[in-house]
Design a protein around this motif. Structure first.
Motif, PDB file in Angstrom:
ATOM      1  N   PHE A  41      26.771 -16.128 -25.033  1.00  0.00           N
ATOM      2  CA  PHE A  41      25.583 -16.361 -24.060  1.00  0.00           C
ATOM      3  C   PHE A  41      25.694 -17.704 -23.315  1.00  0.00           C
ATOM      4  CE2 PHE A  41      21.279 -18.717 -23.728  1.00  0.00           C
ATOM      5  CZ  PHE A  41      20.692 -17.757 -22.845  1.00  0.00           C
ATOM      6  N   PHE A  42      26.080 -18.854 -23.947  1.00  0.00           N
ATOM      7  CA  PHE A  42      26.145 -20.184 -23.436  1.00  0.00           C
ATOM      8  C   PHE A  42      27.297 -20.335 -22.470  1.00  0.00           C
ATOM      9  CE2 PHE A  42      23.204 -21.494 -26.869  1.00  0.00           C
ATOM     10  CZ  PHE A  42      22.259 -21.975 -25.949  1.00  0.00           C
ATOM     11  N   ALA A  43      28.394 -19.507 -22.835  1.00  0.00           N
ATOM     12  CA  ALA A  43      29.603 -19.477 -21.851  1.00  0.00           C
ATOM     13  C   ALA A  43      29.586 -18.638 -20.725  1.00  0.00           C
ATOM     14  CB  ALA A  43      30.785 -19.490 -22.789  1.00  0.00           C
ATOM     15  N   GLY A  44      28.713 -17.625 -21.036  1.00  0.00           N
ATOM     16  CA  GLY A  44      28.593 -16.563 -19.931  1.00  0.00           C
ATOM     17  C   GLY A  44      28.723 -16.878 -18.581  1.00  0.00           C
ATOM     18  N   PRO A  45      27.678 -17.696 -18.130  1.00  0.00           N
ATOM     19  CA  PRO A  45      27.977 -17.965 -16.676  1.00  0.00           C
ATOM     20  C   PRO A  45      28.849 -18.648 -15.988  1.00  0.00           C
ATOM     21  CG  PRO A  45      25.742 -18.744 -17.888  1.00  0.00           C
ATOM     22  CD  PRO A  45      27.033 -18.483 -18.844  1.00  0.00           C
ATOM     23  N   ALA A 166      21.189 -19.894 -14.884  1.00  0.00           N
ATOM     24  CA  ALA A 166      22.666 -19.822 -14.463  1.00  0.00           C
ATOM     25  C   ALA A 166      22.692 -18.333 -14.226  1.00  0.00           C
ATOM     26  CB  ALA A 166      23.737 -20.294 -15.315  1.00  0.00           C
ATOM     27  N   TYR A 167      22.250 -17.531 -15.010  1.00  0.00           N
ATOM     28  CA  TYR A 167      22.428 -16.068 -15.034  1.00  0.00           C
ATOM     29  C   TYR A 167      21.668 -15.542 -13.690  1.00  0.00           C
ATOM     30  CZ  TYR A 167      24.875 -15.396 -19.588  1.00  0.00           C
ATOM     31  OH  TYR A 167      25.676 -15.613 -20.612  1.00  0.00           O
ATOM     32  N   LEU A 168      20.825 -16.148 -13.285  1.00  0.00           N
ATOM     33  CA  LEU A 168      20.122 -15.747 -12.184  1.00  0.00           C
ATOM     34  C   LEU A 168      20.417 -16.110 -10.853  1.00  0.00           C
ATOM     35  CD1 LEU A 168      16.325 -15.762 -13.688  1.00  0.00           C
ATOM     36  CD2 LEU A 168      17.688 -13.890 -13.642  1.00  0.00           C
ATOM     37  N   ILE A 169      20.944 -17.310 -10.755  1.00  0.00           N
ATOM     38  CA  ILE A 169      21.409 -17.977  -9.370  1.00  0.00           C
ATOM     39  C   ILE A 169      22.874 -18.312  -9.351  1.00  0.00           C
ATOM     40  CG2 ILE A 169      19.046 -18.834  -9.172  1.00  0.00           C
ATOM     41  CD1 ILE A 169      20.150 -21.472  -9.912  1.00  0.00           C
ATOM     42  N   GLY A 170      23.559 -18.004 -10.403  1.00  0.00           N
ATOM     43  CA  GLY A 170      24.914 -18.535 -10.370  1.00  0.00           C
ATOM     44  C   GLY A 170      25.011 -19.908 -10.995  1.00  0.00           C
ATOM     45  N   SER A 171      26.180 -20.182 -11.694  1.00  0.00           N
ATOM     46  CA  SER A 171      26.442 -21.528 -12.405  1.00  0.00           C
ATOM     47  C   SER A 171      26.853 -22.465 -11.306  1.00  0.00           C
ATOM     48  CB  SER A 171      27.779 -21.244 -13.279  1.00  0.00           C
ATOM     49  OG  SER A 171      29.018 -20.849 -12.678  1.00  0.00           O
ATOM     50  N   ASN A 173      25.231 -22.759  -8.299  1.00  0.00           N
ATOM     51  CA  ASN A 173      23.880 -23.388  -7.920  1.00  0.00           C
ATOM     52  C   ASN A 173      23.276 -24.110  -8.977  1.00  0.00           C
ATOM     53  OD1 ASN A 173      24.100 -21.915  -5.222  1.00  0.00           O
ATOM     54  ND2 ASN A 173      23.213 -20.073  -6.025  1.00  0.00           N
ATOM     55  N   LEU A 174      23.494 -23.546 -10.177  1.00  0.00           N
ATOM     56  CA  LEU A 174      22.826 -24.488 -11.209  1.00  0.00           C
ATOM     57  C   LEU A 174      23.469 -25.833 -11.206  1.00  0.00           C
ATOM     58  CD1 LEU A 174      20.922 -24.782 -13.877  1.00  0.00           C
ATOM     59  CD2 LEU A 174      22.940 -23.905 -15.107  1.00  0.00           C
ATOM     60  N   LEU A 175      24.741 -26.051 -11.188  1.00  0.00           N
ATOM     61  CA  LEU A 175      25.288 -27.194 -11.273  1.00  0.00           C
ATOM     62  C   LEU A 175      24.846 -28.139  -9.775  1.00  0.00           C
ATOM     63  CD1 LEU A 175      29.128 -26.310 -12.071  1.00  0.00           C
ATOM     64  CD2 LEU A 175      27.394 -27.669 -13.366  1.00  0.00           C
ATOM     65  N   LYS A 176      24.527 -27.397  -8.845  1.00  0.00           N
ATOM     66  CA  LYS A 176      24.010 -28.313  -7.864  1.00  0.00           C
ATOM     67  C   LYS A 176      22.722 -28.779  -7.888  1.00  0.00           C
ATOM     68  CE  LYS A 176      26.315 -25.760  -3.771  1.00  0.00           C
ATOM     69  NZ  LYS A 176      26.021 -25.024  -2.674  1.00  0.00           N
ATOM     70  N   ILE A 177      21.738 -27.907  -8.750  1.00  0.00           N
ATOM     71  CA  ILE A 177      20.323 -28.391  -9.238  1.00  0.00           C
ATOM     72  C   ILE A 177      20.757 -29.552  -9.921  1.00  0.00           C
ATOM     73  CG2 ILE A 177      18.361 -27.870 -10.372  1.00  0.00           C
ATOM     74  CD1 ILE A 177      18.807 -24.832  -9.403  1.00  0.00           C
ATOM     75  N   VAL A 178      21.668 -29.582 -10.834  1.00  0.00           N
ATOM     76  CA  VAL A 178      21.632 -30.566 -11.876  1.00  0.00           C
ATOM     77  C   VAL A 178      22.068 -31.927 -11.498  1.00  0.00           C
ATOM     78  CG1 VAL A 178      22.846 -31.281 -13.972  1.00  0.00           C
ATOM     79  CG2 VAL A 178      21.773 -28.748 -13.866  1.00  0.00           C
ATOM     80  N   THR A 179      23.265 -31.767 -10.345  1.00  0.00           N
ATOM     81  CA  THR A 179      24.083 -33.033 -10.063  1.00  0.00           C
ATOM     82  C   THR A 179      23.369 -33.706  -8.671  1.00  0.00           C
ATOM     83  OG1 THR A 179      25.466 -31.659  -8.812  1.00  0.00           O
ATOM     84  CG2 THR A 179      26.141 -32.326 -11.038  1.00  0.00           C
TER      85      THR A 179
END
Length: 458
Positions: A41-45, A166-171, A173-179
């Protein structure tokens, strides 16, 4: 089947459940499955298969990736077919094994019992200490423990929310939100906290109510299971009449093997008494099997007083069997899976539909050519932009664009209009079959047959 709301007292108040944790054989297997699930689950994206995500469900952009296979809205029939297969699989699985999915594979149970429940026990102690702590006054120790527990709950919920997003928008895009700055991704940042709050409330407040009241699957099983279904059940034929273990008991006063210790109720995460029969609240987690086997071992009785039984196994000593009903569902699943796999592995990443322009006749062109006008729709199902070309398999046939398709964006669609010109000398009937080929670069993607209308030459 017994029914009742175990999470509600007779007065109507919420009944909080404090299940004991006992580690037996089944618990160890559940733990292994849970840890594998959590790792995936946590590694999937972040897992890539052929450059594509392991799983992506981007509903906003209608972009889906499953096991590295890219799907777009044009593949909606595959999702419908896959959904039907999934539903039939659930039906068969429930007919054969009851609600075991809920206790062993369901994310709600895995996170609740294998993550949040363990955090709670680590900070507040076992079930007896937690119950005593909740009933006691608000001391400094209680405030410290509650603050620590809920802080960790929020942190874990935050991690789950990020992974879920991350499963909904891609890893990426998630990294962009975080950084990147919050102002640049207010919607994404807000979504993370909405999911965090939802997960936190589910695992800190709602808990087993998800399984006993909210989830419709528990009620569905009541119409699917029958006397042949294997479920976690109490063997009342062997266990009754139950009674406390007595060292000086009268040999003529025969009792069943159940010593009425109540541990099967104490360990149940939904608060039911398995000895009252099969109940919709039972998630087949097997906690009662582990603790009952432990008790039976201590008093020198055979194990499996509580175990995986069908009603017929208890009543008439019937052996587990693959019934005609199960065979029927299994056959349907096999056929549907075969059809689904065929469509998935035979589908191309480009799709072209060609139609002769309605209401038009053929035209005579200079140089002895006859032409027809065609409209084409090209769908790009790949994950990259592509420049396409339409040609004929016959060198004598020309394709001239009125509206060139140009570049077709990934997951997008392009329309084009063109003339197909054929030398009049090649036409011998009023209708001639023409094969048009779709190329991306030098790679042939698809060949389409269409009809060409022209004069009849003797």
């Amino acid at each position: 089947m017994m029914n009742g709301l175990t999470a509600v007292k007779e007065s109507g108040e919420r009944k909080w459940i404090y299940p004991l944790i006992r580690k037996g054989v089944y618990y160890k297997w559940r733990s292994v499955i849970s840890y594998v699930y959590l790792i995936v689950f946590f590694a999937g994206p972040f897992i890539r298969i052929g450059g594509q995500p392991f799983l992506l469900l981007n509903f906003m952009e209608r972009h889906f990736v499953i096991l590295g296979q890219v799907f777009w809205p044009q593949d909606i029939f595959l999702f419908m077919l896959a959904s039907l297969v999934f539903l039939v699989c659930i039906v068969l699985f429930t007919i054969a094994f009851g609600r075991i999915f809920c206790g062993w594979i369901c994310p709600q149970t895995i996170f609740m019992e294998m993550v949040f429940r363990k955090i709670e026990e680590w900070i507040e102690g076992d079930a007896h200490r937690r119950k005593k702590l909740d009933a006691g006054p608000w001391t400094k120790i209680k405030i410290a423990k509650k603050t620590a527990k809920h802080a960790v709950f929020i942190l874990v919920s935050f991690l789950i929310a990020n992974t879920f997003l991350a499963y909904l928008i891609g890893s990426e895009n998630l990294l962009k939100i975080v950084t990147e700055p919050v102002a640049a991704h207010t919607v994404g940042f807000g979504s993370i906290w909405v999911f965090t709050i939802v997960f936190y409330l589910v695992y800190s407040r709602v808990r087993e109510i998800v399984c006993t009241v909210i989830c419709p699957y528990g009620r569905l099983q009541s119409v699917l299971i029958d006397e042949h279904t294997l479920v976690v059940a109490y063997n009342d034929v062997r266990g009754e009449p139950r009674g406390k273990l007595q060292s000086n008991a009268n040999p003529l006063n025969l009792k069943g093997d159940c010593v009425d210790c109540g541990l099967c109720v104490a360990v149940c995460p939904t608060g039911i008494d398995i000895r009252k029969g099969t109940q919709l609240e039972c998630v087949n987690c097997t906690a009662c099997i582990d603790v009952c086997d432990e008790v039976m071992g201590k008093i020198g009785k055979p194990k499996s007083l509580i175990g995986f039984y069908s009603e017929n196994m208890i009543r008439i000593k019937e052996k587990p069997s693959f019934t005609l009903r199960m065979k029927g569902y299994a056959t349907v699943i096999t056929i549907m899976l075969g059809v689904l796999c065929y469509f998935i592995f035979s589908r191309g990443d480009m799709d072209m539909t060609v139609m002769r322009s309605a209401g038009t006749l053929y035209q005579e062109q200079p140089g002895g050519y006859i032409s027809n006008i065609y409209n084409a729709e090209i769908i790009n199902k790949s994950n990259e932009n592509r420049v396409i070309t339409i040609l004929s398999d016959d060198p004598a046939v020309k394709v001239k664009y009125i509206q060139a398709p140009g570049q077709v964006m990934k997951g997008g669609m392009a329309k084009t209009m063109f003339f197909v010109e054929i030398p009049a000398a090649h036409l011998h009937t009023a209708k001639t079959d023409v094969k048009l080929q779709l190329y991306t670069g030098k790679q042939l993607k698809q060949t389409i047959s269409t009809t060409f209308v022209g004069p009849v030459n003797d």
